[in-house]
Design a protein around this motif. Sequence first.
Motif, short mmCIF file in Angstrom:
data_model
loop_
_atom_site.label_atom_id
_atom_site.label_comp_id
_atom_site.label_asym_id
_atom_site.label_seq_id
_atom_site.Cartn_x
_atom_site.Cartn_y
_atom_site.Cartn_z
N LYS A 1 1.21 8.68 -6.52
CA LYS A 1 1.35 9.92 -6.26
C LYS A 1 1.82 10.62 -7.20
N GLY B 1 0.51 3.32 -3.38
CA GLY B 1 0.16 5.27 -2.31
C GLY B 1 1.60 6.02 -3.15
N ARG B 2 2.63 5.70 -3.20
CA ARG B 2 3.68 6.20 -3.12
C ARG B 2 3.58 6.83 -4.78
N LYS C 1 0.55 -1.08 0.49
CA LYS C 1 0.54 -0.21 -0.07
C LYS C 1 0.71 1.27 0.18
#
Length: 176
Positions: A44, A40-41, A36
């Motif tokens: 982003k 997620g990074r 995750k």
Amino acid sequence: MTKLTDTQTLILTRASARTGNLALPLPEGLHGAAAKMTIGRMIKLGFLEEVDANLRRNEPLWRETGDGHGTTLIATPEGLAAVGIDPVVVKTMAGLRDAKPEAIAAAQRPGTKQAQLIAMLQAPEGASIAEIAEATNWQHHSIRGAISGSLKKKLGLDVTSEKLPERGRVYKLSSA
């Protein structure tokens, strides 16, 4: 430019070798909170994008949305560029389903002689053995071997040739 971790690089390189640039399945051992955080990074940073999964094509799910649908992850053009993968070569490889991902990834590394060979064969006018030899500094027999072995057999590319009076035998990548 953002420095990628080995895991991020592996995810993007594998995605470039898959149909539709699917980022799933993730590397072995990457699951739970670590997955995750990593994903997620990357989302982003704009390297991955979460899109609706096509369940008819059995695309792997990243997460379920709760209404009988789910999402999957795809590498974006920015993500592919971050690992140095040429979008023109990715487009050429897009139709390959049965080729080995490692072989496709090797062909996509920019600056390699194989990537240069593919780019020359993609040109509308194609390339002759002499022209390729001058650009790559390869021997003629090595060029013929790369075309028949690496491009045709390993990568499954459709390379055609024709004999022209002014240039000799000219090789081209067929448009699929």
